[in-house]
Design an enzyme around this catalytic site. Structure first.
Site, short mmCIF file in Angstrom:
data_model
loop_
_atom_site.label_atom_id
_atom_site.label_comp_id
_atom_site.label_asym_id
_atom_site.label_seq_id
_atom_site.Cartn_x
_atom_site.Cartn_y
_atom_site.Cartn_z
N LYS A 1 5.48 0.70 10.83
CA LYS A 1 4.63 2.24 10.34
C LYS A 1 4.48 2.85 11.43
O LYS A 1 4.93 4.10 11.83
CB LYS A 1 3.83 2.14 9.25
CG LYS A 1 3.90 3.45 8.73
CD LYS A 1 2.73 3.52 7.61
CE LYS A 1 0.81 4.09 8.70
NZ LYS A 1 -0.26 4.02 8.53
N ARG B 1 6.05 -13.35 8.88
CA ARG B 1 6.67 -12.32 8.48
C ARG B 1 8.10 -12.38 9.37
O ARG B 1 7.95 -12.87 10.19
CB ARG B 1 6.11 -10.89 8.64
CG ARG B 1 5.11 -10.75 9.71
CD ARG B 1 4.39 -10.44 9.62
NE ARG B 1 4.37 -8.62 9.79
CZ ARG B 1 3.76 -7.70 9.32
NH1 ARG B 1 2.46 -7.61 9.53
NH2 ARG B 1 3.85 -6.31 9.04
N GLU C 1 1.05 -0.91 0.37
CA GLU C 1 -0.17 0.47 -0.16
C GLU C 1 0.75 1.19 -0.28
O GLU C 1 1.54 1.15 0.83
CB GLU C 1 -1.11 0.01 1.12
CG GLU C 1 -2.05 1.47 1.03
CD GLU C 1 -2.85 1.35 2.65
OE1 GLU C 1 -2.11 0.59 3.79
OE2 GLU C 1 -3.62 2.32 2.63
#
Length: 561
Positions: free
Chosen positions: A269, A259, A34
């Site tokens: 983030k 991950r 994104e």
RNA sequence: UGCCGGAUCGUCUAAUGGUAGGACAGCGGUUUUUGGUGCCGCACGUCUAGGUUCGAAUCCUAGUCCGGCAGCCA
């Protein structure tokens, strides 16, 4: 040709079996960021996996910007991500796509679902929807709008698209099962109203598809075979499949893997934002952050990052790689490629008493002992030189091999020198070391065959360049930044130390991104803040330091606890 | 306590019913004009309890622990 053993990770095996069974006759993956933030090393693993699988099976990788939320996405991030993915070496050719380019097609499929009775327009507010969704253990309740007629739904959806309703007034929802034990199946939202400017679509749309509705459709449109994503989407797979099945279109296979996380850092983030905004780091490319941009600025190579990904492997376990592992990957790369130079970070003056005053010469230094083709260079030598303060001890502890009163050591590529005295300031600190040199030992070997136990790096004083060197260390003191609950409390107050250093003249024209090994110290990369005459280096990673460990262990013995 | 997933050296990862192997970290040695690099060696692991089997990390049963999910984020 050396045949590479085929991967045995579970995704490669799944792909192999899909190929064998005929479910797919080719392999096509995608990396779908994104565009609302900078990439970090966790994304690098996703890129590595998606690209690696495509490559191993002779397939292709697409880069797709998943831009379904106009409130958060910006062109700036598109550019940065594009650059990072290219820099990491994943080849996507001209296959750069945007989910937003599929909005018209997706809308059409949405009307199809409405016509099939698989979707409905719901007037519930956000709060009402939340409370009617039920909980982890209790089923939800049906929306009062769940049984509107197809015609009414079609009309309402059209009017949503036309912009007749304010933000949040209505949603389009999939009609699945409000009692499903999988919460994602409790009539999830497909479209929400957002009168917002989209970075690519401008004001063409005021309804935007949700991730769940759009992602599989995007995969399908692009002919993706294997949609490889992280574990948190596992619960979404039934939905992914459901939408594709109801739309009646080509069905890729979603496979999840876990991950990457690293010790001594954070990887989200939200936290990057917080660290930047509170001034704990200087920006998203701060060399202490595990962002791709930060790592690159620190001096990390794409090879090192990919090697870390390779060593990490693909699995479904909760993993946390040790920072050592990343550092070792960089050392492995730089050891064979980085030119060597000499720099003194904590200078102590050495005066060579028997070296003729006013005289000077150059000595020949090898540029890279691991790479003969790197050649050699001339390094100035003279009567006054800088050495590292920690390379001299007036009272040397056991196992300390370096310079001390009466001791002889080698100056790398220079001469043997012997300490004959010191000069101290009024507080008793050694400010100068006086030595004699043996002219017979030029280049660093004694014709009589005598040995020394240490070799020191050094920089000739009159020709040395003054530079700023930024010494980076772990951003967090604890392996798990969350230890104790407040991650900010675990910040390492010394994660950046800036020093003024003397460096040999051969680095004078270094430009941003140039990496050297400063002998016996570590690898250092020229920073973008560097200017001619005002050189700035970042310490990328230290060399392994066995002596530091010995000294540290000795210190621990002296002051136990 | 609903659903989903996971558990193999300190860390990451192999072994697909047949000798638990590798990498990094650790420890020791060796080489060395970087206490770097290289090379050699040592130590360390199958979550627990039962079961099936000649043989189980792998299959079965029951537990334990860890992670994810209740955005109109992705």
């Amino acid at each position: 040709m050396i045949s590479e053993a085929q991967s045995t990770n579970f995704i490669a095996e799944a792909v192999r079996s899909d190929l064998a069974s005929g479910r797919f006759d080719r392999v096509h993956t995608r990396f779908p960021p994104e565009p609302n933030a900078y990439l970090h090393i966790g994304h690098a693993l996703a890129i590595h996996v998606n690209y690696g699988i495509a490559k191993e099976f002779g397939g292709l990788l697409n880069l797709r910007f998943d831009d379904t939320n106009p409130l958060k996405e910006e062109q700036e991030y598109v550019d940065a991500i594009l650059h990072d993915v290219e820099w990491l070496g994943a080849e996507f050719g001209d296959r750069v796509f945007f989910t937003s380019d599929y909005f018209a097609q997706m809308y059409e499929w949405a009307t199809q679902l409405v016509r099939q009775g698989d979707a409905y327009v719901c007037d519930l507010s956000q709060e009402e929807m939340r409370s009617s969704r039920g909980t982890l253990t209790a089923p939800g309740t049906n929306s009062p709008y769940r049984d509107r007629s197809v015609e009414e739904n079609l009309g309402l959806l059209e009017r949503m698209k036309l912009g007749e309703f304010p933000d949040g007034a209505k949603t389009l929802r999939a009609r699945i099962d409000m009692a499903s034990p999988n919460i994602n199946l409790r009539d999830p939202v497909m479209y929400r109203i957002r009168h917002a400017h989209h970075h690519r679509q401008g004001d063409d749309w005021c309804i935007y598809p949700s991730y769940d509705w759009s992602h599989g459709l995007g995969d399908s449109i692009e002919g993706i075979t294997h949609s490889l994503c992280s574990m948190e989407y596992e619960d979404h797979r039934p939905l992914y499949d459901w939408f594709l099945e109801r739309a009646g279109i080509y069905r890729p296979r979603q496979i999840e893997f876990s991950r990457l996380s690293l010790t001594h850092t954070v990887m989200s983030k939200r936290r990057f934002v917080e660290l930047v905004e509170r001034g704990h780091v200087a920006g998203y490319d701060d060399p202490r952050l595990p962002t791709v941009a930060g790592l690159r600025r620190r001096g990390y190579t794409a090879w090192a990052i990919n090697e870390l990904c390779r060593r990490t492997g693909i699995s479904k376990t909760n993993k946390s790689m040790e920072m050592f592992q990343l550092e070792d990957c960089l050392r492995e790369d730089l050891n064979r490629s980085a030119p060597r130079r000499m720099a003194v970070l904590d200078p102590l003056k050495v005066v060579i008493q028997n070296y003729p005053e006013g005289a000077s010469e150059t000595v020949t230094a090898v540029n890279n002992p691991e790479d003969e083709s790197a050649g050699s260079r001339q390094v100035p030598f003279g009567r006054e030189i800088w050495i590292e303060r920690e390379d001299f001890r007036e009272e040397p502890p056991p196992k300390f091999f370096r310079l001390a009163p009466g001791r002889e050591v080698r100056l790398r590529y220079g001469y043997f020198i012997r300490c004959v005295g010191t000069v101290k300031d009024s507080e008793g600190n050694v400010v100068e070391v006086h030595c004699t040199y043996d002219p017979e030992t030029q280049g660093g070997n004694a014709p009589d065959g005598r040995k020394v136990k240490a070799t020191l790096h050094w920089v000739e004083a009159s020709t040395a360049l003054l530079a700023q060197v930024r010494l980076y260390d772990h951003l967090f003191l604890t392996p798990n930044a969350d230890e104790g609950g407040d991650y900010l409390a675990n910040l390492n107050p010394d994660s950046l130390r800036t020093v003024r250093a003397w460096i040999e003249p051969a680095v004078a024209d270094a430009t941003a991104g140039c990496t050297f090994q400063f002998e016996r110290l570590g690898y250092f990369t020229c920073d973008k803040d560097s200017r001619p005459g005002a050189i700035v280096f970042n310490r990328s990673v230290t060399l392994r330091d066995t002596w530091a460990k010995v000294a540290c262990a000795a210190a621990d013995r002296e002051t136990p606890g």
